[in-house]
Design a protein around this motif. Structure first.
Motif, PDB file in Angstrom:
ATOM      1  N   PHE A 122       3.314  -3.566  47.590  1.00  5.90           N
ATOM      2  CA  PHE A 122       4.686  -3.830  48.013  1.00  5.90           C
ATOM      3  C   PHE A 122       5.024  -5.315  48.018  1.00  5.90           C
ATOM      4  CE2 PHE A 122       2.944  -0.051  49.973  1.00  5.90           C
ATOM      5  CZ  PHE A 122       3.887   0.919  49.660  1.00  5.90           C
ATOM      6  N   LEU A 123       4.134  -6.142  47.452  1.00  8.05           N
ATOM      7  CA  LEU A 123       4.340  -7.588  47.469  1.00  8.05           C
ATOM      8  C   LEU A 123       4.552  -8.124  46.060  1.00  8.05           C
ATOM      9  CD1 LEU A 123       1.607  -8.694  50.045  1.00  8.05           C
ATOM     10  CD2 LEU A 123       4.065  -8.466  50.442  1.00  8.05           C
ATOM     11  N   PRO A 124       5.492  -9.065  45.892  1.00  6.32           N
ATOM     12  CA  PRO A 124       5.708  -9.671  44.575  1.00  6.32           C
ATOM     13  C   PRO A 124       4.457 -10.429  44.107  1.00  6.32           C
ATOM     14  CG  PRO A 124       7.452 -10.276  46.133  1.00  6.32           C
ATOM     15  CD  PRO A 124       6.394  -9.596  46.916  1.00  6.32           C
ATOM     16  N   VAL A 125       4.232 -10.453  42.816  1.00  7.28           N
ATOM     17  CA  VAL A 125       3.126 -11.159  42.167  1.00  7.28           C
ATOM     18  C   VAL A 125       1.776 -10.542  42.525  1.00  7.28           C
ATOM     19  CG1 VAL A 125       1.964 -13.374  41.794  1.00  7.28           C
ATOM     20  CG2 VAL A 125       4.451 -13.311  42.114  1.00  7.28           C
ATOM     21  N   LEU A 126       1.490 -10.410  43.826  1.00  9.23           N
ATOM     22  CA  LEU A 126       0.190  -9.897  44.233  1.00  9.23           C
ATOM     23  C   LEU A 126      -0.050  -8.480  43.739  1.00  9.23           C
ATOM     24  CD1 LEU A 126      -0.256 -11.229  47.892  1.00  9.23           C
ATOM     25  CD2 LEU A 126      -1.437 -11.970  45.824  1.00  9.23           C
ATOM     26  N   HIS A 127       1.012  -7.686  43.559  1.00  8.75           N
ATOM     27  CA  HIS A 127       0.796  -6.311  43.118  1.00  8.75           C
ATOM     28  C   HIS A 127       0.208  -6.265  41.710  1.00  8.75           C
ATOM     29  CE1 HIS A 127       4.735  -6.737  41.012  1.00  8.75           C
ATOM     30  NE2 HIS A 127       4.217  -5.852  40.192  1.00  8.75           N
ATOM     31  N   SER A 128       0.364  -7.342  40.942  1.00 10.75           N
ATOM     32  CA  SER A 128      -0.246  -7.417  39.616  1.00 10.75           C
ATOM     33  C   SER A 128      -1.607  -8.109  39.640  1.00 10.75           C
ATOM     34  CB  SER A 128       0.681  -8.168  38.644  1.00 10.75           C
ATOM     35  OG  SER A 128       1.826  -7.417  38.352  1.00 10.75           O
ATOM     36  N   LEU A 129      -1.788  -9.043  40.554  1.00 14.33           N
ATOM     37  CA  LEU A 129      -3.012  -9.839  40.563  1.00 14.33           C
ATOM     38  C   LEU A 129      -4.137  -9.245  41.405  1.00 14.33           C
ATOM     39  CD1 LEU A 129      -1.680 -13.513  40.782  1.00 14.33           C
ATOM     40  CD2 LEU A 129      -2.451 -12.239  38.786  1.00 14.33           C
ATOM     41  N   VAL A 130      -3.793  -8.539  42.487  1.00 15.97           N
ATOM     42  CA  VAL A 130      -4.837  -8.026  43.369  1.00 15.97           C
ATOM     43  C   VAL A 130      -5.781  -7.056  42.655  1.00 15.97           C
ATOM     44  CG1 VAL A 130      -5.246  -6.522  45.362  1.00 15.97           C
ATOM     45  CG2 VAL A 130      -3.742  -8.497  45.588  1.00 15.97           C
ATOM     46  N   PRO A 131      -5.286  -6.071  41.856  1.00 18.35           N
ATOM     47  CA  PRO A 131      -6.247  -5.204  41.158  1.00 18.35           C
ATOM     48  C   PRO A 131      -7.237  -5.974  40.298  1.00 18.35           C
ATOM     49  CG  PRO A 131      -4.046  -4.253  41.054  1.00 18.35           C
ATOM     50  CD  PRO A 131      -3.889  -5.638  41.621  1.00 18.35           C
ATOM     51  N   LEU A 132      -6.761  -7.002  39.605  1.00 18.29           N
ATOM     52  CA  LEU A 132      -7.648  -7.827  38.792  1.00 18.29           C
ATOM     53  C   LEU A 132      -8.666  -8.545  39.666  1.00 18.29           C
ATOM     54  CD1 LEU A 132      -8.263  -9.057  35.976  1.00 18.29           C
ATOM     55  CD2 LEU A 132      -6.662 -10.878  36.558  1.00 18.29           C
ATOM     56  N   THR A 133      -8.200  -9.090  40.783  1.00 17.17           N
ATOM     57  CA  THR A 133      -9.086  -9.796  41.696  1.00 17.17           C
ATOM     58  C   THR A 133     -10.117  -8.855  42.301  1.00 17.17           C
ATOM     59  OG1 THR A 133      -7.258 -11.293  42.250  1.00 17.17           O
ATOM     60  CG2 THR A 133      -9.157 -11.295  43.723  1.00 17.17           C
ATOM     61  N   VAL A 134      -9.691  -7.637  42.625  1.00 15.57           N
ATOM     62  CA  VAL A 134     -10.614  -6.637  43.169  1.00 15.57           C
ATOM     63  C   VAL A 134     -11.714  -6.336  42.159  1.00 15.57           C
ATOM     64  CG1 VAL A 134     -10.851  -4.258  43.974  1.00 15.57           C
ATOM     65  CG2 VAL A 134      -8.884  -5.600  44.674  1.00 15.57           C
ATOM     66  N   GLY A 135     -11.325  -6.166  40.887  1.00 12.18           N
ATOM     67  CA  GLY A 135     -12.327  -5.914  39.859  1.00 12.18           C
ATOM     68  C   GLY A 135     -13.307  -7.054  39.716  1.00 12.18           C
ATOM     69  N   MET A 136     -12.841  -8.279  39.831  1.00 13.28           N
ATOM     70  CA  MET A 136     -13.704  -9.452  39.713  1.00 13.28           C
ATOM     71  C   MET A 136     -14.667  -9.574  40.889  1.00 13.28           C
ATOM     72  SD  MET A 136     -10.780 -12.151  38.417  1.00 13.28           S
ATOM     73  CE  MET A 136     -11.802 -13.603  38.650  1.00 13.28           C
ATOM     74  N   SER A 137     -14.290  -9.010  42.041  1.00 11.87           N
ATOM     75  CA  SER A 137     -15.059  -9.209  43.271  1.00 11.87           C
ATOM     76  C   SER A 137     -16.294  -8.323  43.373  1.00 11.87           C
ATOM     77  CB  SER A 137     -14.157  -8.942  44.483  1.00 11.87           C
ATOM     78  OG  SER A 137     -13.900  -7.541  44.609  1.00 11.87           O
TER      79      SER A 137
END
Length: 225
Positions: A122-137
């Motif tokens: 529900f957040l701008p920008v983060l809704h696209s970046l968080v899945p990528l960041t989760v995968g990297m983590s």
């Protein structure tokens, strides 16, 4: 106003339901995909498709396809992060996002853990970046799905329900009230304003957890949330 809206809604409804539903699913898949989601108006396309819903079954099927599309987009982001995340982050495309946004996404995941995955939808920008960041983590994919599926269901239900109810109410009132069109437009505009304001409020509240880097923070790993 009524004549124009009736023509517009009829035009949307005249599109083959299968094509209309698949287009909505594709749009939301692109909207939730890493980086692409910053330019694709998935929200708007889902609302337009929702105005053509004529039965509960059609609404459920649209919602199911939209949820699957959102999950596909977020899963693409997750696996890109798992496989080529650092290279993507430092590519020319990744640099256009800005190092500040990448760091913000990483910091948000560290501090919030699983709930960050849910809220980021529900957040701008983060809704696209968080899945990528989760995968990297190194975060487990099954746990990622456990947090993101409910968020996608809530999001799609809200958008489709409001669009379908507003359009259905307009059709019922169009022949009785000459200002029914203004009511319909007003409902959609108020909904979008509330969504925008809600996102901004949520973003402001969550930003309190992101403003200052805490020493000793480590990336999220396979832990219970």
């Amino acid at each position: 106003m009524n004549e124009f809206l009736t023509w517009l809604l009829d035009a949307v409804q005249s599109v083959d339901p299968v094509i209309r539903t698949l287009l909505a699913g594709l749009a939301i898949m692109l909207e939730t995909s890493v980086l692409i989601g910053l330019v694709v108006p998935g929200d708007t396309i889902v609302i337009v498709a929702g105005t053509a819903v004529s039965s509960p079954l059609e609404g459920v099927l649209l919602g199911l396809v939209v949820v699957l599309g959102a999950l596909a987009g977020e899963s693409i982001g997750f696996w890109l992060g798992r496989l080529i995340g650092p290279r993507l982050q430092h590519s020319r495309l990744g640099r256009r996002i800005g190092e500040k946004n990448w760091q913000r996404s990483e910091r948000y995941l560290r501090r919030r853990g699983g709930p960050a995955i849910f809220i980021s939808r529900f957040l701008p920008v983060l809704h696209s970046l968080v899945p990528l960041t989760v995968g990297m983590s190194g975060y487990p994919y099954r746990r990622f799905l456990a947090w993101t599926i409910p968020a996608c269901v809530v999001w799609s239900t809200l958008y489709i329900t409001v669009a379908a109810v507003a359009a259905g109410t307009y059709r019922q009132l169009a022949d009785q009230l000459h200002y029914a069109g203004y009511v319909f437009v007003g409902v959609i505009v108020v909904f979008l304003i509330l969504v925008f304001a809600g996102k901004k409020l949520l973003e402001r509240l969550e930003r309190r957890h992101l403003d200052h880097e805490h020493p000793g923070e480590a990336p999220v790993v396979d832990v219970e949330d």
